[in-house]
Design a protein around this motif. Structure first.
Motif, PDB file in Angstrom:
ATOM      1  N   ALA A  25       0.268  -5.729  59.867  1.00 37.04           N
ATOM      2  CA  ALA A  25       1.581  -6.338  58.710  1.00 37.04           C
ATOM      3  C   ALA A  25       0.668  -7.875  58.985  1.00 37.04           C
ATOM      4  N   ASN A  26       1.583  -8.708  57.890  1.00 37.42           N
ATOM      5  CA  ASN A  26       0.678  -9.985  58.786  1.00 37.42           C
ATOM      6  C   ASN A  26       1.962 -10.763  58.986  1.00 37.42           C
ATOM      7  N   PRO A  27       1.868 -11.514  59.885  1.00 31.45           N
ATOM      8  CA  PRO A  27       2.157 -12.681  60.608  1.00 31.45           C
ATOM      9  C   PRO A  27       3.433 -13.912  59.660  1.00 31.45           C
ATOM     10  N   SER A  28       2.086 -14.406  58.699  1.00 33.09           N
ATOM     11  CA  SER A  28       2.820 -14.876  57.406  1.00 33.09           C
ATOM     12  C   SER A  28       3.292 -14.680  56.629  1.00 33.09           C
ATOM     13  N   CYS A  29       3.286 -13.501  56.603  1.00 35.97           N
ATOM     14  CA  CYS A  29       4.459 -13.003  55.672  1.00 35.97           C
ATOM     15  C   CYS A  29       5.956 -12.877  55.956  1.00 35.97           C
ATOM     16  N   ALA A  30       6.921 -13.434  54.957  1.00 37.48           N
ATOM     17  CA  ALA A  30       8.385 -13.079  55.359  1.00 37.48           C
ATOM     18  C   ALA A  30       8.211 -11.224  55.670  1.00 37.48           C
ATOM     19  N   PRO A  31       9.010 -10.569  55.877  1.00 39.43           N
ATOM     20  CA  PRO A  31       9.487  -9.190  56.250  1.00 39.43           C
ATOM     21  C   PRO A  31       9.100  -8.633  55.117  1.00 39.43           C
ATOM     22  N   GLY A  32       9.807  -8.683  54.237  1.00 40.72           N
ATOM     23  CA  GLY A  32       9.344  -7.542  52.562  1.00 40.72           C
ATOM     24  C   GLY A  32       8.259  -7.858  52.479  1.00 40.72           C
ATOM     25  N   GLY A  33       7.098  -8.380  52.924  1.00 42.49           N
ATOM     26  CA  GLY A  33       5.977  -8.416  52.923  1.00 42.49           C
ATOM     27  C   GLY A  33       5.325  -7.303  53.263  1.00 42.49           C
ATOM     28  N   ASN A  34       5.679  -7.518  54.708  1.00 43.31           N
ATOM     29  CA  ASN A  34       4.902  -5.994  55.906  1.00 43.31           C
ATOM     30  C   ASN A  34       5.736  -4.864  55.592  1.00 43.31           C
ATOM     31  N   ILE A  35       7.138  -4.703  55.294  1.00 45.88           N
ATOM     32  CA  ILE A  35       7.865  -3.328  55.160  1.00 45.88           C
ATOM     33  C   ILE A  35       8.573  -3.289  53.801  1.00 45.88           C
TER      34      ILE A  35
END
Length: 252
Positions: A25-35
């Motif tokens: 997962a990318n910690p720099s993204c909002a949740p919708g960037g990882n799921i």
């Protein structure tokens, strides 16, 4: 040549059985960037009494999608990249906001469309960590199936996790609700990662925890009402609760 291939078979078998690593997962993204959150609508524990704030899937999707500015309720964990869902407590203890048909606050995703439980595939799977469960008996609801709003304001079932790590599934006996039967379906370590799978297909309701044995639960006289999935942190008590998700998937 044949002998060489035979000698390689054990090695090939070992390689093919190796689990594939999930993308980090990318910690720099909002949740919708990882799921993938496009099929969902988010309900928050803030807004006006009887009318909590809701965020549609179009605003949740992608790395620049929604997360609350103060990182109080719905955001990406800056170290793990997990989707964080927090609820501050109950309306009485924290001033949080509920829907007209509930006494409890939630930071929860609601599937945007309903489906037929008699269809061949309706499945919700999630990997999560319950950092803190609320102080109610059954605890925080981390996944559920809800009856379509045109039919009833009640759930088909709710998956609870309490402060002792007990995982239980509550199933309503009728569409009118108020007669839920709760069955223990597993146990987990609070603060540790685990997974669940909830299916309501071919008219049969099942649940499994951590890839264990699938448990079939009676749906009594519900008679397969049109339904939709929910996932998140639906607090049932007066204390705060916190749940982190690293994956949420639905299939139909």
């Amino acid at each position: 040549m044949a002998l060489k291939l035979l000698a390689l078979l054990p090695l090939l078998s070992a390689v093919s059985s190796f689990p594939l690593l999930a993308p980090r997962a990318n910690p720099s993204c909002a949740p919708g960037g990882n799921i993938n959150l496009s099929p969902w609508t988010l309900q928050l524990p803030i807004g006006s009494p009887g009318s909590p704030q809701q965020i549609p899937g179009s605003q949740l999707a992608g790395c620049s999608g929604y997360q609350d500015p103060g990182h109080k309720y719905f955001y990406t964990n800056p170290s793990s990249g997990a989707l964080v869902t927090k609820v501050p407590g109950s309306p009485a203890s924290s001033g949080c906001v509920t829907t007209p048909n509930s006494q409890h606050c939630r930071t929860e995703l609601r599937e945007a469309r309903s489906w037929d439980p008699k269809a061949g595939t309706n499945k919700l799977t999630a990997t999560l960590t319950v950092v803190k469960a609320d102080n109610s008996g059954h605890g925080t609801v981390v996944g559920q199936i809800h009856i379509d709003d045109s039919v009833s304001s009640k759930p088909v079932c709710e998956l609870f996790v309490n402060s002792a790590g007990v995982v239980a599934m509550g199933v309503e006996q009728t569409r009118a609700g108020g007669n839920m039967i709760v069955t223990t379906v597993g146990s987990v370590d609070l603060g540790g990662s685990w997974s669940y799978a909830i299916s309501y297909a071919n008219g049969v309701l099942t649940v499994s925890v951590n890839g264990g044995a699938t448990k079939t639960l009676s749906t009594y006289s519900l008679d397969s009402p049109k339904s939709y999935f929910k996932a998140g942190n639906y607090n049932q008590g007066s204390s705060a609760s916190e749940v982190h998700f690293t994956s949420i998937n639905i299939s139909h």
